[in-house]
Write a protein that holds these residues in place. Structure first.
Motif, PDB file in Angstrom:
ATOM      1  N   MET A   1       0.827  -1.195   0.000  1.00 40.67           N
ATOM      2  CA  MET A   1       0.000   0.000   0.000  1.00 40.67           C
ATOM      3  C   MET A   1       0.868   1.254   0.000  1.00 40.67           C
ATOM      4  O   MET A   1       0.521   2.234  -0.636  1.00 40.67           O
ATOM      5  N   LYS A   2       1.981   1.203   0.711  1.00 37.39           N
ATOM      6  CA  LYS A   2       2.868   2.362   0.793  1.00 37.39           C
ATOM      7  C   LYS A   2       3.378   2.750  -0.598  1.00 37.39           C
ATOM      8  O   LYS A   2       3.439   3.928  -0.939  1.00 37.39           O
ATOM      9  N   ALA A   8       1.037   7.516  -6.239  1.00 36.21           N
ATOM     10  CA  ALA A   8      -0.070   8.460  -6.397  1.00 36.21           C
ATOM     11  C   ALA A   8       0.361   9.871  -6.010  1.00 36.21           C
ATOM     12  O   ALA A   8       0.040  10.841  -6.711  1.00 36.21           O
ATOM     13  N   PHE A   9       1.107   9.996  -4.924  1.00 36.93           N
ATOM     14  CA  PHE A   9       1.582  11.297  -4.480  1.00 36.93           C
ATOM     15  C   PHE A   9       2.511  11.909  -5.535  1.00 36.93           C
ATOM     16  O   PHE A   9       2.347  13.063  -5.937  1.00 36.93           O
ATOM     17  N   ASP A  10       3.484  11.135  -5.990  1.00 39.24           N
ATOM     18  CA  ASP A  10       4.445  11.623  -6.983  1.00 39.24           C
ATOM     19  C   ASP A  10       3.753  12.044  -8.267  1.00 39.24           C
ATOM     20  O   ASP A  10       4.053  13.100  -8.830  1.00 39.24           O
ATOM     21  N   GLU A  11       2.822  11.233  -8.738  1.00 35.65           N
ATOM     22  CA  GLU A  11       2.118  11.556  -9.983  1.00 35.65           C
ATOM     23  C   GLU A  11       1.249  12.801  -9.823  1.00 35.65           C
ATOM     24  O   GLU A  11       1.159  13.616 -10.741  1.00 35.65           O
ATOM     25  N   LEU A  94      -3.623  12.259   1.645  1.00 35.59           N
ATOM     26  CA  LEU A  94      -3.786  10.885   1.178  1.00 35.59           C
ATOM     27  C   LEU A  94      -2.487  10.095   1.319  1.00 35.59           C
ATOM     28  O   LEU A  94      -2.519   8.897   1.639  1.00 35.59           O
ATOM     29  N   TYR A  95      -1.379  10.741   1.094  1.00 36.78           N
ATOM     30  CA  TYR A  95      -0.085  10.063   1.241  1.00 36.78           C
ATOM     31  C   TYR A  95       0.134   9.655   2.696  1.00 36.78           C
ATOM     32  O   TYR A  95       0.635   8.574   2.980  1.00 36.78           O
ATOM     33  N   GLN A  96      -0.248  10.519   3.614  1.00 35.22           N
ATOM     34  CA  GLN A  96      -0.010  10.257   5.028  1.00 35.22           C
ATOM     35  C   GLN A  96      -1.076   9.366   5.659  1.00 35.22           C
ATOM     36  O   GLN A  96      -0.931   8.976   6.803  1.00 35.22           O
ATOM     37  N   GLU A  97      -2.126   9.076   4.943  1.00 36.97           N
ATOM     38  CA  GLU A  97      -3.234   8.258   5.470  1.00 36.97           C
ATOM     39  C   GLU A  97      -2.765   6.878   5.821  1.00 36.97           C
ATOM     40  O   GLU A  97      -2.035   6.215   5.210  1.00 36.97           O
TER      41      GLU A  97
END
Length: 97
Positions: A1-2, A8-11, A94-97
């Motif tokens: 998941m990480k 997703a964050f990078d994109e 969302l990245y930190q979720e």
């Protein structure tokens, strides 16, 4: 998941900044996130502009280039700084979720 969250964050950040590609290390991503968190803590995230976002990314890696404009038919999400701030904040959350 990480790994999915990282991708997703990078994109998202690459899209919002119009980066041609965003290939950075874990340390570079972590440093960038720390900068975003500092902006958020000082309530300066609302003032985030395309130029400041690009500057932050450029400070992470020298081998970055940006498109001068979005492809035809694609609306730039950074046209309004409030929109840009919200999208970056959402990507961070969302990245930190």
């Amino acid at each position: 998941m990480k790994k999915l969250q990282e991708t997703a964050f990078d994109e998202t950040i690459a899209y919002l900044s119009s980066a041609k590609s965003l290939n950075w290390t874990q340390a570079q991503r972590a440093s960038f996130i720390c900068q975003l968190e500092a902006l958020d803590a000082s309530h300066a995230m609302a003032c985030l502009s395309l130029n400041s976002l690009r500057s932050m990314i450029s400070s992470m890696t020298e081998s970055i280039s940006f498109y001068s404009s979005f492809p035809a038919g694609v609306a730039p999400l950074h046209a309004n700084s409030e929109d840009l701030s919200l999208h970056v904040y959402a990507a961070l959350a969302l990245y930190q979720e």
